[in-house]
Design an enzyme around this catalytic site. Structure first.
Site, mmCIF file in Angstrom:
data_model
loop_
_atom_site.group_PDB
_atom_site.id
_atom_site.type_symbol
_atom_site.label_atom_id
_atom_site.label_comp_id
_atom_site.label_asym_id
_atom_site.label_seq_id
_atom_site.Cartn_x
_atom_site.Cartn_y
_atom_site.Cartn_z
ATOM 1 N N LEU A 1 1.694 3.173 -4.266
ATOM 2 C CA LEU A 1 1.757 4.589 -4.606
ATOM 3 C C LEU A 1 0.606 4.913 -5.555
ATOM 4 C CD1 LEU A 1 5.608 4.911 -5.229
ATOM 5 C CD2 LEU A 1 4.312 5.658 -3.206
ATOM 6 N N GLU B 1 10.874 9.694 -10.525
ATOM 7 C CA GLU B 1 10.747 10.112 -9.129
ATOM 8 C C GLU B 1 11.153 8.958 -8.216
ATOM 9 O OE1 GLU B 1 10.152 11.744 -5.562
ATOM 10 O OE2 GLU B 1 9.047 9.925 -6.026
HETATM 11 N N1 LIG Z 1 4.320 8.715 -1.384
HETATM 12 C C1 LIG Z 1 5.297 8.261 -0.600
HETATM 13 O O1 LIG Z 1 6.400 8.816 -0.576
HETATM 14 C C2 LIG Z 1 5.035 7.075 0.276
HETATM 15 C C3 LIG Z 1 5.994 6.664 1.223
HETATM 16 C C4 LIG Z 1 5.697 5.564 2.030
HETATM 17 C C5 LIG Z 1 4.498 4.907 1.902
HETATM 18 N N2 LIG Z 1 3.600 5.341 0.975
HETATM 19 C C6 LIG Z 1 2.292 4.691 0.838
HETATM 20 O O2 LIG Z 1 1.653 4.775 2.100
HETATM 21 C C7 LIG Z 1 0.854 3.610 2.299
HETATM 22 C C8 LIG Z 1 1.327 2.866 3.546
HETATM 23 O O3 LIG Z 1 1.346 3.754 4.638
HETATM 24 P P1 LIG Z 1 0.382 3.620 5.886
HETATM 25 O O4 LIG Z 1 0.414 4.923 6.573
HETATM 26 O O5 LIG Z 1 -0.922 3.063 5.435
HETATM 27 O O6 LIG Z 1 1.065 2.459 6.713
HETATM 28 P P2 LIG Z 1 2.525 2.327 7.398
HETATM 29 O O7 LIG Z 1 2.817 3.489 8.265
HETATM 30 O O8 LIG Z 1 3.521 1.933 6.381
HETATM 31 O O9 LIG Z 1 2.245 1.058 8.280
HETATM 32 C C9 LIG Z 1 1.334 1.157 9.321
HETATM 33 C C10 LIG Z 1 1.655 0.057 10.286
HETATM 34 O O10 LIG Z 1 2.964 0.285 10.834
HETATM 35 C C11 LIG Z 1 2.969 -0.115 12.170
HETATM 36 N N3 LIG Z 1 3.197 1.052 13.016
HETATM 37 C C12 LIG Z 1 3.145 2.364 12.650
HETATM 38 N N4 LIG Z 1 3.483 3.140 13.684
HETATM 39 C C13 LIG Z 1 3.769 2.313 14.712
HETATM 40 C C14 LIG Z 1 4.202 2.512 16.051
HETATM 41 N N5 LIG Z 1 4.423 3.737 16.542
HETATM 42 N N6 LIG Z 1 4.383 1.423 16.848
HETATM 43 C C15 LIG Z 1 4.197 0.167 16.364
HETATM 44 N N7 LIG Z 1 3.795 -0.092 15.090
HETATM 45 C C16 LIG Z 1 3.588 0.981 14.289
HETATM 46 C C17 LIG Z 1 1.615 -0.762 12.445
HETATM 47 O O11 LIG Z 1 1.784 -2.092 12.036
HETATM 48 P P3 LIG Z 1 0.893 -3.327 12.598
HETATM 49 O O12 LIG Z 1 -0.487 -3.104 12.068
HETATM 50 O O13 LIG Z 1 1.567 -4.521 12.030
HETATM 51 O O14 LIG Z 1 0.984 -3.221 14.093
HETATM 52 C C18 LIG Z 1 0.726 -0.013 11.475
HETATM 53 O O15 LIG Z 1 -0.469 -0.688 11.150
HETATM 54 C C19 LIG Z 1 0.997 2.783 1.044
HETATM 55 O O16 LIG Z 1 -0.039 3.139 0.157
HETATM 56 C C20 LIG Z 1 2.345 3.236 0.503
HETATM 57 O O17 LIG Z 1 2.446 3.027 -0.900
HETATM 58 C C21 LIG Z 1 3.846 6.393 0.176
#
Ligand SMILES: NC(=O)c1ccc[n+]([C@@H]2O[C@H](COP(=O)([O-])OP(=O)(O)OC[C@H]3O[C@@H](n4cnc5c(N)ncnc54)[C@H](OP(=O)(O)O)[C@@H]3O)[C@@H](O)[C@H]2O)c1
Length: 186
Positions: free
Chosen positions: A24, A31
């Site tokens: 984050l 929060e």
């Molecule tokens: N502010 C908030 O409320 C909040 C909430 C959640 C997360 N975050 C932040 O967001 C970041 C992570 O999010 P992100 O968007 O980078 O990654 P993410 O969505 O958590 O992960 C992405 C990975 O999920 C898998 N994936 C996603 N959609 C898919 C689908 N339709 N089918 C198969 N696999 C799928 C894939 O994994 P593989 O590469 O293994 O195939 C993809 O590389 C972090 O910085 C976290 O701290 C913030």
């Protein structure tokens, strides 16, 4: 089979940022506690809630804090050999597979609410395909340096509702202000 809809929960900075370096962008304890309490809330104590999360969000949780306790954890990854250890942990390969898993026995009867907790592409897919029941949105009134952003969405697809469990007004920690919103998808 009727696929169950899911609630999304996210905290978004005023520039749309939600993540930085797979973490984050902020440290807002109050929060974070809101996230934990909201996703934990149950009407029926014999059930559990589920969290559906992308592989990177899963990896962003410190190993000692995952799986998220008391919840069914469903990790979405395209990696067929991905392994995640722990009680009540499931690995699936699409958002639809997550929905199917949670919409059929035995989990369908055990799970009260499906919470989709990110990241960006899973939020986007759920909104685009209208898989969303409610969006629990925290608007943080500050810009943060970020490398992951909440997807653009059509505000007309949602109507703001009230939830007695959700604090009203402006909240604050260390000079950072935010508000909580609950948006019902039309
Ligand atoms: N502010 C908030 O409320 C909040 C909430 C959640 C997360 N975050 C932040 O967001 C970041 C992570 O999010 P992100 O968007 O980078 O990654 P993410 O969505 O958590 O992960 C992405 C990975 O999920 C898998 N994936 C996603 N959609 C898919 C689908 N339709 N089918 C198969 N696999 C799928 C894939 O994994 P593989 O590469 O293994 O195939 C993809 O590389 C972090 O910085 C976290 O701290 C913030």
């Amino acid at each position: 089979m009727v696929l169950r809809k899911m609630n999304l929960i996210v905290a978004v900075a005023s520039n749309g940022g939600i993540g930085k370096n797979n973490d984050l962008p902020w440290k807002l304890t109050k929060e974070f506690r809101y996230f934990v309490n909201t996703t934990r809330r149950l009407e029926d104590a014999s059930k559990k809630n589920a969290v559906v999360l992308g592989r990177k969000t899963w990896e962003s949780i410190p190993p000692t804090m995952r799986p998220m306790k008391g919840k069914i954890n469903v990790i979405v990854t395209s990696q067929k050999d991905f392994v995640a250890e722990g009680k009540d942990v499931y690995v699936v390969h699409s958002l639809q597979e997550a929905q199917e898993l949670l919409s059929t026995p035995p989990l369908a009867d055990k799970v009260e609410t499906i919470w989709q907790v990110g990241g960006a592409s899973l939020y986007q897919e759920a909104i685009e395909k209208k898989l969303v029941d409610k969006l629990y949105l925290t608007k943080i009134r500050k810009e943060y340096d970020a490398d992951v952003f909440f997807p653009k969405y059509n505000e007309e697809d949602f109507v703001e509702i009230s939830d007695p469990h959700v604090p009203e007004g402006v909240l604050e920690e260390d000079g950072v202000e935010w508000t909580h919103h609950v948006l019902q998808m039309k």
